[in-house]
Design an enzyme around this catalytic site. Sequence first.
Site, PDB file in Angstrom:
ATOM      1  N   GLY A   1       0.807  -1.207   0.000  1.00 11.88           N
ATOM      2  CA  GLY A   1       0.000   0.000   0.000  1.00 11.88           C
ATOM      3  C   GLY A   1       0.845   1.265   0.000  1.00 11.88           C
TER       4      GLY A   1
ATOM      5  N   ASN B   1       3.767  -0.964   9.459  1.00  7.03           N
ATOM      6  CA  ASN B   1       2.894  -2.137   9.465  1.00  7.03           C
ATOM      7  C   ASN B   1       2.967  -2.915  10.771  1.00  7.03           C
ATOM      8  OD1 ASN B   1       2.268  -3.651   6.218  1.00  7.03           O
ATOM      9  ND2 ASN B   1       2.171  -1.516   6.811  1.00  7.03           N
TER      10      ASN B   1
ATOM     11  N   ASN C   1       2.246  -9.665   5.379  1.00  4.31           N
ATOM     12  CA  ASN C   1       0.866  -9.338   5.040  1.00  4.31           C
ATOM     13  C   ASN C   1       0.778  -8.840   3.605  1.00  4.31           C
ATOM     14  OD1 ASN C   1       1.890  -6.598   6.011  1.00  4.31           O
ATOM     15  ND2 ASN C   1      -0.172  -6.038   5.376  1.00  4.31           N
TER      16      ASN C   1
ATOM     17  N   ARG D   1       1.002   7.978   6.734  1.00  2.00           N
ATOM     18  CA  ARG D   1       1.038   7.242   5.479  1.00  2.00           C
ATOM     19  C   ARG D   1       1.133   8.187   4.276  1.00  2.00           C
ATOM     20  NH1 ARG D   1       0.341   1.305   5.702  1.00  2.00           N
ATOM     21  NH2 ARG D   1       0.020   1.579   3.467  1.00  2.00           N
TER      22      ARG D   1
ATOM     23  N   HIS E   1      -8.431  -5.550   6.039  1.00  3.48           N
ATOM     24  CA  HIS E   1      -7.151  -6.021   5.505  1.00  3.48           C
ATOM     25  C   HIS E   1      -5.999  -5.928   6.503  1.00  3.48           C
ATOM     26  CE1 HIS E   1      -4.633  -7.348   2.277  1.00  3.48           C
ATOM     27  NE2 HIS E   1      -3.917  -6.242   2.235  1.00  3.48           N
ATOM     28  N   TRP E   2      -6.019  -4.930   7.375  1.00  5.34           N
ATOM     29  CA  TRP E   2      -4.903  -4.740   8.297  1.00  5.34           C
ATOM     30  C   TRP E   2      -5.150  -5.512   9.589  1.00  5.34           C
ATOM     31  CZ3 TRP E   2      -4.078   1.274   7.662  1.00  5.34           C
ATOM     32  CH2 TRP E   2      -3.427   1.511   6.443  1.00  5.34           C
TER      33      TRP E   2
END
Length: 266
Positions: free
Chosen positions: A25, A33, A91, A171, A238-239
């Site tokens: 991402g 992460n 991941n 981010r 997703h995380w």
Amino acid sequence: MEVGAQVAYTDVGAGSPVVWLHGSGPGATGMSNFGGNLPAFGNYRNIVVDLPGWGSSPRPATDEPLIFDAAQRVCAVMTALGIERAHLVGNSYGGAVAMRIAMRHPDRVDRLVLMAPGGVLPADAPPWPVGLDRLFAYMAADKPSRAAMAEFVRLMVFDETLATESLIDERYESSLRAHPELPIPPNFGDLTPDLHLVAAPTLLVWGREDQTVPLAWASKILEGIPDAELRVLPHCRHWVQYERAPEFNHIVSEFLRGGATAAAEG
């Protein structure tokens, strides 16, 4: 720290080595992460990698699929650090890199933890799930916006209160330091034909409501890897390692100690 000015990493803790591999991402780094998970793994030597082209690792010129090239470079990091064998935790994109290492270098992998890994697509993709669609749109933008980053981050979590302003800022700022552009969609590579080569005990962890790498995509991996099991966490996207950190830390700690597989074998 860096290895050969090619791959940046953080090395923290002491004990059996665990290599942590992040997703693709925008703005992703190893520590963004997994930094919040590391205190639960203090009895391991944790090598947290910035994969090539993300964080502080430059994007090398290569004609190889990204997953294949990154796997070679992570193995080189392990060799440079004197690590012959390690647990791998990855991941999304990082999960695909971990699988590639397990396929090509089984002697270097102890146990494998994959959170909604990439590299194995269904026959009907594209169209892309909304999370991947937003990811590729952000990568392709001439001038990505903070608003676009906020939209992307909110898609990564079921509980949108976890998409904090500080996380979005972090981010977004990291994404502005991105390395040279990739074709969209990038040439990640296809791991499907070699799933049977993964010999390591493998734990798949998935958020039930994942909108980026949907739970429906898990079946091909689960069926293809001989020694694989699946844990699904509800109310999670997703995380997984971020949104459900306590459960993730517990499940993975147990698995790395041999608990999950030992229970299955017993």
